[in-house]
Design an enzyme around this catalytic site. Structure first.
Site, mmCIF file in Angstrom:
data_model
loop_
_atom_site.group_PDB
_atom_site.id
_atom_site.type_symbol
_atom_site.label_atom_id
_atom_site.label_comp_id
_atom_site.label_asym_id
_atom_site.label_seq_id
_atom_site.Cartn_x
_atom_site.Cartn_y
_atom_site.Cartn_z
ATOM 1 C CE LYS A 111 -4.302 -1.714 0.866
ATOM 2 N NZ LYS A 111 -5.340 -1.782 0.018
ATOM 3 C CE LYS A 192 -7.814 -8.303 -0.609
ATOM 4 N NZ LYS A 192 -7.681 -7.761 0.746
ATOM 5 C CE LYS A 195 -14.034 -4.234 2.852
ATOM 6 N NZ LYS A 195 -12.674 -4.054 3.388
HETATM 7 P P1 TYM Z 1 -10.809 -6.231 5.327
HETATM 8 O O1 TYM Z 1 -11.924 -5.282 5.527
HETATM 9 O O2 TYM Z 1 -9.834 -5.956 4.231
HETATM 10 O O3 TYM Z 1 -11.381 -7.669 5.097
HETATM 11 C C1 TYM Z 1 -12.302 -8.198 6.010
HETATM 12 C C2 TYM Z 1 -12.166 -9.686 6.071
HETATM 13 O O4 TYM Z 1 -12.453 -10.262 4.790
HETATM 14 C C3 TYM Z 1 -11.357 -11.068 4.373
HETATM 15 N N1 TYM Z 1 -11.249 -10.924 2.913
HETATM 16 C C4 TYM Z 1 -11.291 -11.938 2.074
HETATM 17 N N2 TYM Z 1 -11.409 -13.263 2.274
HETATM 18 C C5 TYM Z 1 -11.429 -14.056 1.176
HETATM 19 N N3 TYM Z 1 -11.323 -13.560 -0.090
HETATM 20 C C6 TYM Z 1 -11.199 -12.254 -0.329
HETATM 21 N N4 TYM Z 1 -11.113 -11.781 -1.565
HETATM 22 C C7 TYM Z 1 -11.181 -11.374 0.783
HETATM 23 N N5 TYM Z 1 -11.066 -10.024 0.908
HETATM 24 C C8 TYM Z 1 -11.095 -9.782 2.230
HETATM 25 C C9 TYM Z 1 -10.133 -10.488 5.069
HETATM 26 O O5 TYM Z 1 -9.096 -11.423 5.170
HETATM 27 C C10 TYM Z 1 -10.732 -10.145 6.417
HETATM 28 O O6 TYM Z 1 -10.807 -11.295 7.227
HETATM 29 N N6 TYM Z 1 -7.493 -5.304 8.847
HETATM 30 C C11 TYM Z 1 -8.737 -5.968 8.619
HETATM 31 C C12 TYM Z 1 -9.828 -5.484 9.560
HETATM 32 C C13 TYM Z 1 -9.475 -5.641 10.992
HETATM 33 C C14 TYM Z 1 -9.407 -6.844 11.737
HETATM 34 C C15 TYM Z 1 -9.022 -6.469 13.045
HETATM 35 C C16 TYM Z 1 -9.598 -8.176 11.393
HETATM 36 C C17 TYM Z 1 -9.190 -4.622 11.850
HETATM 37 N N7 TYM Z 1 -8.902 -5.104 13.084
HETATM 38 C C18 TYM Z 1 -8.861 -7.429 14.050
HETATM 39 C C19 TYM Z 1 -9.408 -9.141 12.405
HETATM 40 C C20 TYM Z 1 -9.039 -8.751 13.702
HETATM 41 C C21 TYM Z 1 -9.155 -5.687 7.199
HETATM 42 O O7 TYM Z 1 -8.754 -4.770 6.576
HETATM 43 O O8 TYM Z 1 -10.063 -6.480 6.702
#
Ligand code: TYM
Length: 326
Positions: A111, A192, A195
């Site tokens: 990023k 991947k 969003k």
């Molecule tokens: P984020 O918002 O990018 O994604 C949320 C969750 O969705 C999963 N994910 C996917 N799984 C399968 N295929 C995909 N294409 C895909 N895109 C996203 C991500 O692995 C995630 O589990 N940093 C985290 C948010 C967060 C968090 C935390 C998570 C903040 N604090 C504490 C766990 C524990 C994030 O950006 O997720």
């Protein structure tokens, strides 16, 4: 009862990848653990932000969690920024994290290349995530594969803190789904489904019109091998569609393959497209009912009150251990 916790960041509309990799996992673990599920709105500030859009998305995320079947009586559901102690805990953890380990995180490296004017928040992002995980002593953190390294960092930081100051945190484990750990972009099935992807053709939003989603599946990139087989290396597009169909129907990949073995790609895509369209129709109907009710505020008030209490206790324990007390 052991605890599970996960969060999703409102930087774009929730995708099918988020559902399969995260929300669905939480639903499947429901009742077996004490569960915490939140909207990571503070994490959304690490990339350029439109305040009105972010505000709107926070509520949409919570509504969609419930529409996807998350039972608010079985999960503590909350908004990260409504927990006053998370940023404070995060600061104390920052002072136990090495710059070297934070700057080695793959997501930071990627990023920070995208935008030369990235903020310090992008670097400290995984430490804020550590605070999210550690405040309630989560045992398991269900995430997609892309977040695995961040959960491992939380464990390392907790372990270091415990060794230096005495037992303070439970050490969390990452929990990666067996299938659907990574759902791929429909147009480029080597990356991947995200969003924040600019080309919407490769991404299924949970808010897409069902027919629009089906047409995205119909146009998904495949290959010229003309055989329905789960082979992510040589047939990433077809394998991705198999994973999606299997995850949404509850059938094994082998069952989906054998149901479709004699079909051409067009017919197979139409089959997957219908599964996705029906899934979206169902959750969107539920979503509209939920937004028109007053359940969201009640769920969020309960979540904020419970998590603030837990986080306050952890923050005070940390202060005491670190000597930052009156
Ligand atoms: P984020 O918002 O990018 O994604 C949320 C969750 O969705 C999963 N994910 C996917 N799984 C399968 N295929 C995909 N294409 C895909 N895109 C996203 C991500 O692995 C995630 O589990 N940093 C985290 C948010 C967060 C968090 C935390 C998570 C903040 N604090 C504490 C766990 C524990 C994030 O950006 O997720």
């Amino acid at each position: 009862m052991k605890k599970i916790l996960t969060g999703l960041k409102p930087t774009g509309d929730l995708t099918l990848g988020n559902y399969i990799g995260s929300i669905k996992q939480m639903k499947e673990l429901e009742g077996k653990y004490e569960s915490f599920l939140f909207v990571a709105d503070l994490h959304a500030l690490t990339v350029p932000n439109d305040p009105a859009l972010l505000h709107e998305r926070i509520r949409k995320f919570i509504g969609m969690y419930l529409a996807c079947g998350i039972d608010p009586t079985k999960h503590t559901i909350y908004i990260q920024s409504e927990n006053n102690y998370i940023p404070a805990i995060s600061w104390l953890l920052e002072c136990s994290t090495y710059y070297g380990e934070a700057s080695r995180m793959i997501q930071f490296k990627e990023k920070s290349k995208e935008n030369a004017n990235f903020t310090v928040g992008l670097l400290t992002y995984p430490i804020l995530m550590s605070a999210d995980i550690l405040f309630c002593d989560a045992d398991l953190v269900p995430v997609g594969i892309d977040q695995k390294q961040h959960v491992e960092l939380a464990r390392d930081v907790a372990d270091r803190f415990n060794k230096k100051y005495g037992d303070t945190f439970n050490l969390p484990d990452v929990f990666i789904p067996e299938k659907g750990a990574k759902i791929y972009d429909l147009q480029d099935p080597t990356k991947k489904m995200s969003k924040t992807e600019e080309n919407p053709k490769g991404v299924i939003s949970l808010f897409d019109e069902p027919e629009v989603a089906k047409s995205k599946i119909m146009k998904a990139t495949t290959d010229s091998l003309a055989t329905i087989k789960y082979d992510p290396e040589n047939q990433p597009g077809i394998s991705n569609l198999l994973t999606i169909a299997s995850s949404l129907t509850g059938k094994t990949i082998e069952e989906v393959v054998s149901d479709n073995a004699l079909k051409g790609y067009g017919e197979f895509k139409s089959y997957v497209g219908d599964i996705v369209a029906n899934f979206l129709k169902d959750i969107q109907t539920k979503y509209n009912d939920i937004l028109n009710s007053d359940i969201l505020n009640k769920v969020l008030d309960d979540g904020a009150s419970k998590t603030n209490k837990l986080a306050k206790e952890k923050y005070e324990l940390m202060r005491e251990k670190m000597g930052v007390i009156r």
